[in-house]
Design an enzyme around this catalytic site. Structure first.
Site, PDB file in Angstrom:
ATOM      1  N   CYS A  45       0.793  -1.223   0.000  1.00 46.01           N
ATOM      2  CA  CYS A  45       0.000   0.000   0.000  1.00 46.01           C
ATOM      3  C   CYS A  45       0.831   1.281   0.000  1.00 46.01           C
ATOM      4  O   CYS A  45       0.312   2.361  -0.273  1.00 46.01           O
ATOM      5  CB  CYS A  45      -0.948  -0.002   1.189  1.00 46.01           C
ATOM      6  SG  CYS A  45      -2.020  -1.456   1.234  1.00 46.01           S
ATOM      7  N   HIS A  50      -3.482   6.851   1.451  1.00 42.89           N
ATOM      8  CA  HIS A  50      -3.887   5.531   0.983  1.00 42.89           C
ATOM      9  C   HIS A  50      -5.294   5.241   1.480  1.00 42.89           C
ATOM     10  O   HIS A  50      -5.602   5.450   2.657  1.00 42.89           O
ATOM     11  CB  HIS A  50      -2.905   4.474   1.488  1.00 42.89           C
ATOM     12  CG  HIS A  50      -3.433   3.082   1.410  1.00 42.89           C
ATOM     13  ND1 HIS A  50      -3.939   2.553   0.248  1.00 42.89           N
ATOM     14  CD2 HIS A  50      -3.553   2.112   2.361  1.00 42.89           C
ATOM     15  CE1 HIS A  50      -4.344   1.316   0.478  1.00 42.89           C
ATOM     16  NE2 HIS A  50      -4.125   1.029   1.747  1.00 42.89           N
ATOM     17  N   ASN A  63     -10.270  -0.903  -1.141  1.00 44.25           N
ATOM     18  CA  ASN A  63      -8.835  -0.763  -0.903  1.00 44.25           C
ATOM     19  C   ASN A  63      -8.088  -1.366  -2.080  1.00 44.25           C
ATOM     20  O   ASN A  63      -8.049  -2.591  -2.239  1.00 44.25           O
ATOM     21  CB  ASN A  63      -8.462  -1.473   0.399  1.00 44.25           C
ATOM     22  CG  ASN A  63      -6.987  -1.355   0.743  1.00 44.25           C
ATOM     23  OD1 ASN A  63      -6.149  -1.050  -0.094  1.00 44.25           O
ATOM     24  ND2 ASN A  63      -6.655  -1.616   1.999  1.00 44.25           N
TER      25      ASN A  63
END
Length: 273
Positions: A59, A195, A225
């Protein structure tokens, strides 16, 4: 997805594929182990003058890639780069595990970066491998004449509570460190582009920094996500919606598996086609 995101970024920036001298794809879910995804993108885009490789930082991948590109450009090695964050997380989640499969998604985003006198202003990065067990996916087990039994590949595992505690503490710390590096006030930042892992994490970060949530754009409800792709996807949306103006100060912050984290302070200077 990587190629299409790259193509759209080139079109938006008014840059031809032949002008690229560097392509980096940030991904932890490539289609192939070899060749790397960036080389496949180079071929499909016709970026004949670009060196191409992948990085794996989950990420934090886009932030790490941008920091790497900045270092190359500061050293005079490259002048025009394409950075792509791309993930197919649907291939590594267990669809019977509702604690993970409903959170993660597939996606790709990209940005063209050109060497300039002032763009990336400062950055911070960090890793804590001792906490790597909080998010992990095992690779294929070793298989050879001495280890005859092949086991199936594992799915993604995440300790959600551990990751949440890590993020709400570490992300404000890294952003504060970043701003102090350049003696920059948080009020001078147009947007904090984090993020997109969890809305509660983003809200907690905003609260700890004492900054209004409206300066933390969120698109998580539309895409889920997407790991390394989340920051460039959100950045592209803001750009295409004309919410960014030249000279705007932006902070990008990535965090996740590794455990890795990083933030970058940039001055936006977009030359649209």
């Amino acid at each position: 997805m990587s190629t299409e995101a790259g193509r759209r970024a080139l079109e938006s920036a008014g840059v031809k594929a032949e002008e690229l001298d560097l392509i980096i794809v940030a991904t932890c879910t490539p289609d192939t182990l070899v060749p790397n995804t960036a080389c496949l993108v180079q071929s499909e885009l016709g970026a004949v003058n670009a060196v191409a490789f992948d990085i794996s930082a989950a990420c934090s991948g886009f932030v790490f890639a941008l920091n790497l590109v900045d270092a190359y450009m500061q050293a005079g090695v490259h002048k025009t780069a394409l950075i792509i964050g791309a993930e197919t997380l649907s291939r590594i989640v267990d669809w019977s595990d509702r604690s993970t499969c409903v959170l993660f998604a597939d996606g790709a985003g990209a940005a063209v970066v050109r060497a300039a006198e002032r763009g990336v202003i400062a950055s911070t990065q960090g890793s804590d491998g001792t906490r790597g067990g909080a998010i992990y996916v095992k690779n294929r087990e070793n298989y050879n004449p001495f280890v005859p039994e092949q086991k199936p590949m594992d799915y993604l595992y995440m300790d959600g509570g551990e990751v949440f505690k890590f993020a709400v503490k570490k992300v404000p710390e890294t952003i504060n460190t970043l701003l102090k590096k350049e003696n920059t006030d948080a009020e001078d930042i147009k947007y904090f582009i984090l993020h997109q892992a969890n809305v509660r994490i983003i809200e907690s970060v905003a609260k700890r920094l004492g900054i209004d949530m409206n300066r933390f754009p969120v698109n998580l409800s539309r895409y889920g996500n997407t790991s390394s792709a989340s920051i460039p996807i959100l950045l592209d949306e803001l750009n295409r919606e004309n919410k960014l103006q030249n000279e705007d100060l932006l902070v990008f912050a990535g965090f996740g598996a590794g455990l890795n984290w990083g933030s970058i302070l940039v001055k936006w200077n977009c030359r649209k086609s």
